[in-house]
Each structure stands twice: as structure tokens, then as C-alpha cells.
Design a protein around this motif. Structure first.
Motif, PDB file in Angstrom:
ATOM      1  N   PHE A  48       0.852  -1.190   0.000  1.00 54.16           N
ATOM      2  CA  PHE A  48       0.000   0.000   0.000  1.00 54.16           C
ATOM      3  C   PHE A  48       0.889   1.242   0.000  1.00 54.16           C
ATOM      4  CE2 PHE A  48      -2.547   3.345   1.901  1.00 54.16           C
ATOM      5  CZ  PHE A  48      -3.797   3.154   1.315  1.00 54.16           C
ATOM      6  N   THR A  49       0.728   2.089  -1.012  1.00 55.12           N
ATOM      7  CA  THR A  49       1.619   3.235  -1.201  1.00 55.12           C
ATOM      8  C   THR A  49       0.919   4.552  -0.896  1.00 55.12           C
ATOM      9  OG1 THR A  49       2.878   2.067  -2.894  1.00 55.12           O
ATOM     10  CG2 THR A  49       3.086   4.456  -2.848  1.00 55.12           C
ATOM     11  N   TRP A  50       1.503   5.288   0.027  1.00 55.62           N
ATOM     12  CA  TRP A  50       1.076   6.640   0.400  1.00 55.62           C
ATOM     13  C   TRP A  50       2.051   7.618  -0.241  1.00 55.62           C
ATOM     14  CZ3 TRP A  50       3.356  10.809   2.708  1.00 55.62           C
ATOM     15  CH2 TRP A  50       2.574  11.738   3.402  1.00 55.62           C
ATOM     16  N   ILE A  51       1.545   8.707  -0.827  1.00 52.79           N
ATOM     17  CA  ILE A  51       2.418   9.646  -1.530  1.00 52.79           C
ATOM     18  C   ILE A  51       2.331  11.036  -0.905  1.00 52.79           C
ATOM     19  CG2 ILE A  51       0.667  10.127  -3.303  1.00 52.79           C
ATOM     20  CD1 ILE A  51       2.979  10.476  -5.300  1.00 52.79           C
ATOM     21  N   SER A  52       3.492  11.634  -0.714  1.00 55.39           N
ATOM     22  CA  SER A  52       3.614  12.946  -0.091  1.00 55.39           C
ATOM     23  C   SER A  52       3.210  14.059  -1.064  1.00 55.39           C
ATOM     24  CB  SER A  52       5.063  13.156   0.358  1.00 55.39           C
ATOM     25  OG  SER A  52       5.318  14.503   0.667  1.00 55.39           O
ATOM     26  N   PRO A  53       2.745  15.203  -0.537  1.00 52.30           N
ATOM     27  CA  PRO A  53       2.465  16.359  -1.396  1.00 52.30           C
ATOM     28  C   PRO A  53       3.667  17.276  -1.582  1.00 52.30           C
ATOM     29  CG  PRO A  53       1.704  16.827   0.812  1.00 52.30           C
ATOM     30  CD  PRO A  53       2.281  15.426   0.850  1.00 52.30           C
ATOM     31  N   ARG A  54       4.816  16.943  -0.972  1.00 46.28           N
ATOM     32  CA  ARG A  54       5.918  17.906  -0.896  1.00 46.28           C
ATOM     33  C   ARG A  54       7.141  17.536  -1.698  1.00 46.28           C
ATOM     34  NH1 ARG A  54       5.689  15.099   3.479  1.00 46.28           N
ATOM     35  NH2 ARG A  54       3.932  15.510   4.843  1.00 46.28           N
ATOM     36  N   GLY A  55       7.191  16.329  -2.257  1.00 44.81           N
ATOM     37  CA  GLY A  55       8.384  15.906  -2.973  1.00 44.81           C
ATOM     38  C   GLY A  55       9.490  15.416  -2.052  1.00 44.81           C
ATOM     39  N   THR A  56       9.217  15.249  -0.773  1.00 45.63           N
ATOM     40  CA  THR A  56      10.206  14.743   0.178  1.00 45.63           C
ATOM     41  C   THR A  56       9.492  14.087   1.353  1.00 45.63           C
ATOM     42  OG1 THR A  56      12.091  15.331   1.592  1.00 45.63           O
ATOM     43  CG2 THR A  56      10.319  16.945   1.428  1.00 45.63           C
ATOM     44  N   LEU A  57      10.182  13.143   1.975  1.00 44.30           N
ATOM     45  CA  LEU A  57       9.699  12.540   3.221  1.00 44.30           C
ATOM     46  C   LEU A  57      10.514  13.008   4.415  1.00 44.30           C
ATOM     47  CD1 LEU A  57       9.077   8.843   2.072  1.00 44.30           C
ATOM     48  CD2 LEU A  57       7.376  10.657   2.356  1.00 44.30           C
ATOM     49  N   GLU A  58      11.591  13.736   4.154  1.00 45.32           N
ATOM     50  CA  GLU A  58      12.496  14.141   5.235  1.00 45.32           C
ATOM     51  C   GLU A  58      11.976  15.391   5.939  1.00 45.32           C
ATOM     52  OE1 GLU A  58      16.662  13.888   4.828  1.00 45.32           O
ATOM     53  OE2 GLU A  58      16.581  12.349   3.288  1.00 45.32           O
ATOM     54  N   VAL A  59      10.821  15.218   6.553  1.00 46.28           N
ATOM     55  CA  VAL A  59      10.152  16.267   7.327  1.00 46.28           C
ATOM     56  C   VAL A  59       9.523  15.588   8.542  1.00 46.28           C
ATOM     57  CG1 VAL A  59       9.648  17.770   5.348  1.00 46.28           C
ATOM     58  CG2 VAL A  59       8.040  15.959   5.972  1.00 46.28           C
ATOM     59  N   LEU A  60       9.061  16.402   9.482  1.00 50.72           N
ATOM     60  CA  LEU A  60       8.408  15.852  10.669  1.00 50.72           C
ATOM     61  C   LEU A  60       6.898  15.686  10.495  1.00 50.72           C
ATOM     62  CD1 LEU A  60      10.446  17.642  13.436  1.00 50.72           C
ATOM     63  CD2 LEU A  60      10.037  15.183  13.326  1.00 50.72           C
ATOM     64  N   ASP A  61       6.364  16.188   9.395  1.00 58.40           N
ATOM     65  CA  ASP A  61       4.915  16.184   9.183  1.00 58.40           C
ATOM     66  C   ASP A  61       4.297  14.789   9.278  1.00 58.40           C
ATOM     67  OD1 ASP A  61       6.378  18.332   7.875  1.00 58.40           O
ATOM     68  OD2 ASP A  61       4.455  19.050   7.128  1.00 58.40           O
ATOM     69  N   ASP A  62       5.037  13.782   8.876  1.00 52.58           N
ATOM     70  CA  ASP A  62       4.492  12.427   8.822  1.00 52.58           C
ATOM     71  C   ASP A  62       4.856  11.604  10.060  1.00 52.58           C
ATOM     72  OD1 ASP A  62       3.798  13.242   6.192  1.00 52.58           O
ATOM     73  OD2 ASP A  62       5.750  12.546   5.468  1.00 52.58           O
ATOM     74  N   TYR A  63       5.130  12.289  11.170  1.00 53.35           N
ATOM     75  CA  TYR A  63       5.565  11.601  12.381  1.00 53.35           C
ATOM     76  C   TYR A  63       4.620  10.482  12.837  1.00 53.35           C
ATOM     77  CZ  TYR A  63       2.113  14.215  15.122  1.00 53.35           C
ATOM     78  OH  TYR A  63       0.945  14.726  15.616  1.00 53.35           O
ATOM     79  N   PRO A  64       3.276  10.585  12.631  1.00 56.94           N
ATOM     80  CA  PRO A  64       2.431   9.479  13.103  1.00 56.94           C
ATOM     81  C   PRO A  64       2.773   8.148  12.430  1.00 56.94           C
ATOM     82  CG  PRO A  64       1.106  11.412  12.616  1.00 56.94           C
ATOM     83  CD  PRO A  64       2.468  11.678  12.061  1.00 56.94           C
ATOM     84  N   TYR A  65       3.142   8.214  11.148  1.00 56.48           N
ATOM     85  CA  TYR A  65       3.484   6.983  10.442  1.00 56.48           C
ATOM     86  C   TYR A  65       4.753   6.368  11.019  1.00 56.48           C
ATOM     87  CZ  TYR A  65       4.963   3.769   6.792  1.00 56.48           C
ATOM     88  OH  TYR A  65       5.388   2.639   6.120  1.00 56.48           O
ATOM     89  N   TRP A  66       5.803   7.178  11.169  1.00 56.63           N
ATOM     90  CA  TRP A  66       7.083   6.627  11.614  1.00 56.63           C
ATOM     91  C   TRP A  66       7.007   6.152  13.050  1.00 56.63           C
ATOM     92  CZ3 TRP A  66       9.372   5.535   7.425  1.00 56.63           C
ATOM     93  CH2 TRP A  66       9.296   6.391   6.322  1.00 56.63           C
TER      94      TRP A  66
END
Length: 387
Positions: free
Chosen positions: A46-64
């Protein structure tokens, strides 16, 4: 769709370009059995895609945080940064190159306007995350003063975010000029004297400080009633019982990650930093915790009035759709209940909150994080707001 066609459809004649972003691609995910538990094979990976062109941010902290804690319960999940084109997060879901995207309401409206059969199923940003950044001493709480001025954006697609934000504050958006200053350089362009203001958001404020970008902000989280980014899927997936069951389990992982971060924000930051050492080096414990606390405020909202993590406030969404119809961002009226759904929210929030709290409280923090005073950081979250 070409960039020129998008510009024409979005009505972006008031914008000039400093940088043109390439279209970019992510590899289509392979479907098929992956040995998951009952019904999990509905998607394969299952693939989730970011709106920013990067994953190296804190915005997605719930996933990690959830992934580290094992909350995805054996599901085969993938995170993709996607291209920096602001509309890619909906385009890729629409054509099946990703399964879930995280658009702003404005980009979601672009999908609706262009006939993409997508539905919002988990509203992450219950408060408006977006803000307007100004150079120190130049800010104002009266956004109507931006008429005749230039606002810098990282992507052309962000005009669909900024126009309704400004219009809801009484700004004549026909008198505002936009300049696409490129990702991730639009903040640097503002600091360097280009433009009069720039679009920003919660979490990014702390990251900009880490880069030496010290601005003052009109804060949407304090002044706007509009919603913020949300999780969207193909509407047809909700009609498939196996896919719906998978989505419920997947979103439960995110909800548990959100609860984990609320209970122990420092531990959630550490989970992200372990994934992205460069981000850890650039931010450090204090700014990382500041960033995540800004975002928790957006993601949680007034939980006493919500149906749980991810629940849509239909009145807020209807206000947004009415506003963008009024300014011509969409040609036809949209009923919030037709494109936003709370059907998955009860199952997503059906988890043992006491266990998640125990998990979060039980994390042994590193020395740098253990030394932080979280309450002190919370007390200064809005110090950069325009006075």
C-alpha cells in the motif's frame, strides 16, 4: 495534463515563474498477494504519496512512530516522496500509481474540478495549518494589505491553497500577484528580499528557523476557519469490502501514531530522526519538538468535539467549498458529504488508548530529548506571530 493546461484551468495569470519543476514519476506499485493477514491482500504493498516531494520532514511523524511501535499490524506499507509538483499527490492516486495521497484542500479541489473520483477519508489537519510569512517588521494581521503585493510560493499549485485563505479574510485576490520561487527555496527568496510575503505552514516554521529564516507570521491556526490537508483515496476503493477493511486497519495505525505523538511528542520526533539522520542533524531536539508540537495542535484540534482522529468537520469543509466556488476555483458547487467521508473513522479509532499511552510513556529518551522542557516549548509556540 501539461503544466500549461493546469495553469490555464487554475486561472494562474497573476503568477510568474522563477523555476519550473519537472513532472517526475514514482514507480507504480506491484499488486498481488504478499502473505498479509486476512483481507490485507486487497492492495498488496500500500503506497502513500507525499504532497511535498520529500519525506524528510516531521509532518508524517504518526506513520514513523506507528511503524516503530508495530501499529500497522503486519500490513505491507510504503511511503513515497513523489515529485515536487503540488498536484502529484492526487494525480498519482487517481491513475493508480499510489493508493493514498495527502493533499491540501486546495489541491483536493483541483482533483474534484478535473473529474478525479477521489474521496477524503481521514482528515489530518482539523485546524488550518497554513500561514503567511513576512520579513521581520513587515507583517500585518490585516491580510487586505497584501493587495497589490507579491506572495512567493514553492509550487504553482499552491495558489489553490492561498486564494481561498486570502479570500476568506476579505482580500481581493485579483489584486495579489504570485511568484513561483521553487521548492525548497521560496523561503530563502523571501529572506533575500524577493516578494512581500510567502506561504508557510505549521511545523515548517520551526524548520525555517533551523535554516536561519526568521520571519513573523499571520497564523491560520489562530485566524482561519478553513480545513487543512487530508488523506484521499479512490472513491471506488470504499465500495470494495476487502479494500475498505484494509483502509480501516491502515488508518488505525495512523490514528495510533497520532495518539502516541500526543502522549509523548519527544519520542515521536526521535522515531522520525532515526529514519532521517540528516533531518535530525539539521533540526536537533528542541526545534524538532517545536515543529511536532505545532503540528499536533493542527492535527488534534478540539478533540472533545471530534469523532476521533481523522474525523471531518463537515461545516468547515462546506465553508471551504462554498468559498472556492464563490471565487471560481471550482465551477460547480460541491457538497462536503459527497467528497468527504467519516465512514472509516470509528474503526480507525478502535484501539486501546491506554496501551498506546503506556507504549509512549515507556520510551527511553536520548539525553538531548530527555533534557527538554515540553511545557516551556508549548508556551512559546506562537512567539513568531504578528503582534
Amino acid at each position: 495534463m501539461t503544466k500549461d493546461n493546469f495553469i490555464q484551468q487554475a486561472g494562474m495569470s497573476r503568477r510568474t515563474f522563477l523555476q519550473v519543476t519537472g513532472a517526475g514519476l514514482v514507480t507504480a506499485t506491484a499488486l498481488g498477494a504478499t502473505g498479509l493477514r486476512a483481507r490485507a491482500e486487497a492492495y498488496g504493498k500500500f503506497t502513500w504519496i507525499s504532497p511535498r516531494g520529500t519525506l524528510e520532514v516531521l509532518d508524517d511523524y504518526p506513520y514513523w512512530a506507528a511503524k516503530k511501535a508495530g501499529y500497522f499490524d503486519g500490513l505491507d506499507t510504503d511511503m513515497q516522496p513523489g515529485p515536487s509538483d503540488g498536484t502529484a499527490t492526487v494525480k498519482f492516486v487517481d491513475v493508480g500509481q499510489a493508493d493514498m495521497g495527502f493533499p491540501s484542500p486546495g489541491v483536493f479541489s483541483f482533483a474534484i474540478q478535473n473529474g478525479m473520483k477521489l474521496k477524503s477519508v481521514f482528515h489530518m489537519g482539523t485546524r488550518d495549518t497554513f500561514s503567511i510569512a513576512f520579513r521581520k517588521g513587515e507583517g500585518s494581521n490585516d491580510l487586505k494589505k497584501l493587495e497589490g503585493k507579491t506572495i512567493l510560493l514553492g509550487s504553482a499549485a499552491w495558489q489553490s491553497i492561498t486564494d481561498p485563505l486570502l479570500a476568506a479574510q476579505g482580500v481581493d485576490i485579483k489584486k495579489v500577484k504570485y511568484v513561483e520561487a521553487g521548492w525548497p527555496t521560496w523561503g530563502t527568496a523571501l529572506a533575500g528580499g524577493q516578494g512581500d510575503a510567502a506561504l508557510s505552514w505549521e511545523g515548517l516554521r520551526a524548520e525555517w528557523i533551523a535554516k536561519g529564516l526568521d520571519f513573523e507570521y499571520w497564523l491560520g491556526v489562530k485566524n482561519s476557519k478553513l480545513p487543512a490537508n487530508t488523506f484521499v483515496v479512490r472513491a471506488a476503493d470504499l465500495e470494495d469490502p476487502d479494500k475498505k477493511a484494509f483502509l480501516e486497519r491502515y488508518l488505525r495505525g495512523w490514528a495510533m501514531g497520532l495518539e502516541f505523538g500526543y502522549q509523548n511528542p519527544r519520542a515521536a520526533v526521535e522515531a522520525v530522526f532515526e529514519q532521517f539522520p540528516t533531518l535530525a542533524k539539521n533540526l536537533g531536539p528542541e526545534l524538532g519538538t517545536t515543529s511536532i508540537l505545532q503540528q499536533i495542535n493542527v492535527f488534534r484540534g478540539d478533540m472533545d468535539k471530534r469523532g476521533g482522529w481523522g474525523s471531518h468537520d463537515m461545516a468547515s469543509w462546506q465553508g471551504f467549498f462554498d468559498e472556492i466556488h464563490k471565487i471560481g476555483q471550482i465551477t460547480n458547487p460541491v457538497k462536503a458529504e459527497d467528497v468527504c467521508s467519516n465512514d472509516l473513522i470509528p474503526a480507525a479509532n478502535d484501539f486501546d488508548k491506554a496501551k498506546v499511552k503506556a507504549d509512549a510513556d515507556g520510551v527511553k529518551l536520548s539525553e538531548g530529548f530527555a533534557a527538554l522542557d515540553v511545557e516551556k516549548i508549548k508556551a512559546h509556540l506562537f512567539d513568531s506571530a504578528v503582534k
